[in-house]
Scaffold this active site. Structure first.
Site, PDB file in Angstrom:
ATOM      1  CE  LYS A  78      -2.709  -2.569  12.337  1.00 10.36           C
ATOM      2  NZ  LYS A  78      -1.852  -1.368  12.309  1.00 10.36           N
ATOM      3  CG  HIS A 118     -12.683   2.774  17.832  1.00  9.36           C
ATOM      4  ND1 HIS A 118     -13.105   4.052  18.105  1.00  9.36           N
ATOM      5  CD2 HIS A 118     -11.370   2.871  17.478  1.00  9.36           C
ATOM      6  CE1 HIS A 118     -12.089   4.897  17.948  1.00  9.36           C
ATOM      7  NE2 HIS A 118     -11.021   4.201  17.579  1.00  9.36           N
ATOM      8  CD  GLU A 163      -5.459  -0.942   9.523  1.00  7.31           C
ATOM      9  OE1 GLU A 163      -5.142  -0.670  10.695  1.00  7.31           O
ATOM     10  OE2 GLU A 163      -6.260  -0.265   8.850  1.00  7.31           O
ATOM     11  CD  GLU A 193       0.574  -2.784  14.895  1.00  4.88           C
ATOM     12  OE1 GLU A 193      -0.223  -1.920  14.443  1.00  4.88           O
ATOM     13  OE2 GLU A 193       1.455  -3.318  14.216  1.00  4.88           O
ATOM     14  CG  ASN A 194       1.125   2.123  19.776  1.00  4.77           C
ATOM     15  OD1 ASN A 194       1.789   1.139  19.434  1.00  4.77           O
ATOM     16  ND2 ASN A 194       1.494   3.365  19.501  1.00  4.77           N
ATOM     17  CG  ASP A 201       2.721  12.667   4.469  1.00  7.30           C
ATOM     18  OD1 ASP A 201       3.767  12.616   5.148  1.00  7.30           O
ATOM     19  OD2 ASP A 201       1.625  12.248   4.879  1.00  7.30           O
ATOM     20  NE  ARG A 216       5.434   4.677  11.713  1.00  3.74           N
ATOM     21  CZ  ARG A 216       5.497   3.717  10.805  1.00  3.74           C
ATOM     22  NH1 ARG A 216       6.657   3.151  10.544  1.00  3.74           N
ATOM     23  NH2 ARG A 216       4.439   3.350  10.159  1.00  3.74           N
ATOM     24  CG  HIS A 269      -0.137  -0.013   2.532  1.00  6.07           C
ATOM     25  ND1 HIS A 269       0.452  -1.159   3.028  1.00  6.07           N
ATOM     26  CD2 HIS A 269       0.149   0.958   3.453  1.00  6.07           C
ATOM     27  CE1 HIS A 269       1.053  -0.907   4.175  1.00  6.07           C
ATOM     28  NE2 HIS A 269       0.884   0.374   4.459  1.00  6.07           N
TER      29      HIS A 269
END
Length: 537
Positions: A361, A366, A246, A445-446, A162, A481, A154
């Site tokens: 993943k 949520h 993901e 993971e966070n 960016d 990270r 991806h």
């Protein structure tokens, strides 16, 4: 057309109407009919391949075997996305070497590295350049760190502006420009180029190869080039399965998911490219319901902030709980599940016998979790509602290939959410429950990069949902990270304490073997070491 659409159909839909009450342990299948590859020999890279790997690092460190798994939950750290730059060279080598030494001193089990498709195969189809990542693997091995490799199919970043912009390979983007239907498309005909549409998974649309063939060739090249490290230093390979790596549709652009207002986003169904439309039409025709195959559902306006104002998602009389809604959502989620199955099957065949674990993943979507229809999950491809468990089929698919499940939200608390309908803790409990039912290894993971006490305490609390199990199923945590504030003294102090709490280690010190005697690197000196290394990079 019939032959093409047949290839695009997901397997027959199966209804899973499970309430979230007591979970029942299911027996999982781990066999695969795919032929397995077993490497015939181990090839050690020549020392000349990495002639500069040990210079300028503040002391040449001898090779250290990766440590055995600690008694608690091992902690990994994701390296910066640009750890290897477009020129296939390790970025900021001196700082990277000092950082790896510091991580080893803290008792970190290993590092997670994204191997970007847009970096490795950027020159042209089948032209792979692994040099920078091979050097990074050698550095990790030198410091006794394990490596989790993410094969990232991806894009990274929101655009050329960016600073961490890594697009898909240019030759792939050229094909997407020529054939716009290779991109995910919503009802407003907005195209998303974060990841190739899964609607054309098995069609020869990439200069004679299908996307699945391109992913397979990439995996095989990785296996052949990293053969010396597989099973020893490289212990896990995570297969990128969609935007952000993901297994999901880009219902919202990835960068938008991280914005503060994302809790109001329903997202859009990504089923309007001609390949997805052909598959939907074929499924409807098979069932004799041609009128259901003319496009995605109506009444799903993502600009609405109140789902009760939408005819599809509303709780009372919403189309999501009608025969048509169930037909569409089973097809839409089934296509995503088929995509993940294809990738797992390929990875299982290629990496069988190498000693590595494969993983995938699942996103922690949520928002609107405390509603009946769960609109944000539905548009992302997770058919998860008040009446149906949408994560169990995914976990069962992973279990068939003995793949580990990776998921985020471990650092998020419901109490911190401004939207009462959102529940990261509820989403995580359901994901963990699905992994438990299928006896899957779990990688937590966070979701937000921060090192405050509240966040780290929540990770420890969330980790106990799985790591305290007596069955022995493996659990680990990946901190996402490492950045330029990671080694600031107050952050580093909290992080090393966190590693100790997670792994049950009794000391922050790990002995490092130098050619001139033996030294110890304390956590107090890490900040100075890394800052000095960065200053001269």
């Amino acid at each position: 057309m019939a032959a093409i659409t047949a290839l695009l159909l997901p397997p027959p839909a199966t209804s899973y109407r499970l309430h979230r009450a007591p979970l029942i342990r299911l027996a999982s299948s781990s066999s695969s009919s795919f032929s397995h590859f077993r490497p015939s020999s181990s090839r050690r890279p020549s020392s000349s391949s990495f002639s500069g790997a040990g210079s300028g690092d503040g002391g040449e460190i001898l090779h250290v075997s990766p440590p055995a798994a600690p008694p608690g939950a091992p902690v990994y750290v994701t390296l910066p996305a640009d750890a290897v730059g477009p020129g296939s060279r390790v970025a900021r080598r001196r700082a990277m070497a000092a950082s790896l030494a510091a991580l080893a001193s803290a008792g970190v089990a290993g590092v997670t590295v994204e191997l970007w498709w847009g970096v490795v195969e950027r020159q042209g189809p089948g032209e792979y350049d692994w040099a920078g990542y091979l050097e990074l693997a050698a550095m990790a091995r030198r410091y006794g760190l394990r490596v989790r490799a993410i094969l990232a199919f991806h894009q990274c970043g929101a655009g050329p502006q960016d600073p961490l912009w890594i697009p898909l390979p240019q030759w792939v983007l050229e094909e997407m420009d020529k054939f716009p239907d290779l991109s995910y498309t919503d009802k407003y005909q907005r195209r998303n180029k974060e990841y190739i549409s899964l609607g054309c998974d098995v069609l020869p649309v990439l200069k004679g190869r299908s996307p699945m063939q391109a992913y397979s060739d990439f995996m095989r090249s990785f296996r052949n080039n990293f053969e010396y490290y597989l099973g020893g230093t490289v212990t896990e390979v995570q297969i990128g399965m969609g935007p952000g790596g993901e297994l999901r549709y880009p219902s919202c652009p990835t960068e938008k998911l991280n914005q503060s207002g994302s809790s109001y986003e329903f997202g859009e169904f990504q089923c309007y490219d001609k390949f997805m439309q052909a598959s939907l039409s074929a499924r409807a025709q098979i069932l004799g319901l041609q009128e259901w195959g003319n496009g995605g559902p109506t009444g799903t306006d993502g600009s609405q902030q109140n789902l009760e104002e939408t005819s599809f998602f509303r709780a009372d009389g919403g189309c999501w709980d009608t025969p048509y809604g169930r037909f569409f959502l089973e097809w839409y989620s089934g296509m995503l599940l088929l995509h993940g199955e294809r990738l797992c099957m390929i990875a299982d065949a290629i990496f069988s016998g190498t000693g590595v674990t494969i993983s995938g993943k699942v996103a922690g979507i949520h928002w609107h979790y405390y509603t009946c229809s769960h609109p944000s999950e539905l548009t992302a491809g997770y058919y998860n509602t008040l009446l149906r468990d949408g994560y169990l089929p995914i976990a069962q698919m992973f279990a068939r290939y003995k793949a580990a499940l990776c998921c985020g939200c471990f650092d998020l608390r419901d109490a911190e959410r401004t939207d009462s309908e959102s529940s990261p803790e509820g989403t995580l409990r359901q994901l963990v429950g699905a992994a438990q039912m299928c006896n899957l290894p779990l990688n937590g993971e966070n979701s937000v990069t921060r090192l405050d006490d509240t966040s780290l305490t929540q990770v420890i609390r969330s980790s106990r949902l799985y790591s305290s199990r007596a069955s022995g199923t493996s659990f680990s945590f990946n901190y996402v990270r490492m950045n330029n504030r990671f080694f600031e003294f107050h952050n580093w102090s909290r992080f090393t304490k966190f590693v100790r709490q997670m792994s049950d280690a009794r000391t922050f010190l790990a002995r490092l073997d130098f050619r001139r005697g033996q030294r110890y690197l304390s956590s107090m000196s890490v900040v100075w070491v890394v800052s000095r290394a960065c200053a001269y990079t």
